[in-house]
Design an enzyme around this catalytic site. Structure first.
Site, short mmCIF file in Angstrom:
data_model
loop_
_atom_site.label_atom_id
_atom_site.label_comp_id
_atom_site.label_asym_id
_atom_site.label_seq_id
_atom_site.Cartn_x
_atom_site.Cartn_y
_atom_site.Cartn_z
N LYS A 47 47.55 33.87 32.24
CA LYS A 47 46.46 33.89 31.25
C LYS A 47 46.62 35.08 30.31
O LYS A 47 47.27 36.07 30.66
CB LYS A 47 45.11 33.96 31.96
CG LYS A 47 44.88 35.23 32.78
CD LYS A 47 43.59 35.15 33.55
CE LYS A 47 43.43 36.27 34.56
NZ LYS A 47 43.28 37.60 33.98
N CYS A 87 37.91 40.35 36.60
CA CYS A 87 38.56 39.04 36.69
C CYS A 87 38.16 38.25 37.94
O CYS A 87 38.07 37.02 37.89
CB CYS A 87 40.07 39.19 36.57
SG CYS A 87 40.52 39.79 34.91
N ASP A 90 45.09 38.27 39.99
CA ASP A 90 45.67 39.41 39.26
C ASP A 90 46.09 40.61 40.12
O ASP A 90 45.81 41.76 39.75
CB ASP A 90 44.69 39.90 38.18
CG ASP A 90 44.39 38.87 37.10
OD1 ASP A 90 44.80 37.70 37.26
OD2 ASP A 90 43.74 39.22 36.10
#
Ligand SMILES: [Zn+2]
Length: 194
Positions: free
Chosen positions: A102, A144, A9
């Protein structure tokens, strides 16, 4: 041994200037790019995950609590969803072999919730690549990166967290997340690209 690098990310909304910007995110992005270029031959597979929301009412709110809900971020079609330019260059130059996505319609902290272009889960992609060891880096350590590293361990991968290639939302929870990853069997190590 088949080594993968998972870059979690590293997107515009998660670095300085983004809607959920993490301090140090841009520096981490630059260091990840150097790492990927320098250690290209060490990795059989390099994959980047991205958070990518269309509508995720359990996760995004105009009145976020910053625990379970967050301000709008990485919304489909917005500049904030894009990889940071140093990372996007790696995708364009094919240093990053695969991008997995996602969170389209629900919260998804772990890259193991992400799908590739074919709709295959990251786990299946890693198995297809016969990966057994994963280096993990990215943003944010306490969310994350943590969720992805713990899921990698649950799925029996050897995991090394490249601690200086991660940035945390909060120093205390970042430290706590590192302890948790270590307790789950992740090796914690600083990356050494010049
Ligand atoms: Zn999100």
């Amino acid at each position: 041994m088949r080594n993968a690098l998972l870059v979690v990310d590293v997107q515009a909304d998660f670095v300085e200037g983004g809607s959920l910007g993490v301090n140090g995110g841009l520096q981490v992005a630059a260091m990840i790019a150097r790492h990927v270029r320098h250690f290209k031959s060490e990795y059989q597979f390099v994959v980047a995950s991205r958070d990518y929301h269309e509508s995720a009412p359990d996760h995004i709110s105009d009145h976020p609590d910053f625990i379970n809900t967050w301000p709008p971020h990485c919304m489909v079609g917005t500049p904030g969803a894009a990889f940071v330019p140093t990372i996007q260059n790696l995708v364009r130059e094919k240093y990053i072999h695969e991008v997995v996505t996602k969170g389209r319609n629900a919260a998804a902290y772990s890259a193991f919730d992400a799908l590739d272009k074919r709709g295959h889960h990251l786990l299946d992609v890693l198995k297809e690549q016969r990966v057994d060891h994963i280096d993990v880096c990215g943003i944010a350590t306490d969310y994350c990166v943590r969720a992805s590293a713990l899921d990698a361990r649950k799925n029996q991968f050897q995991v090394r967290v490249l601690v200086n290639l991660c940035a945390a939302v909060n120093e205390a929870t970042g430290q706590q997340a590192l302890e948790e990853m270590k307790a789950a069997g992740c090796q914690l190590q600083a990356a050494t690209a010049p």
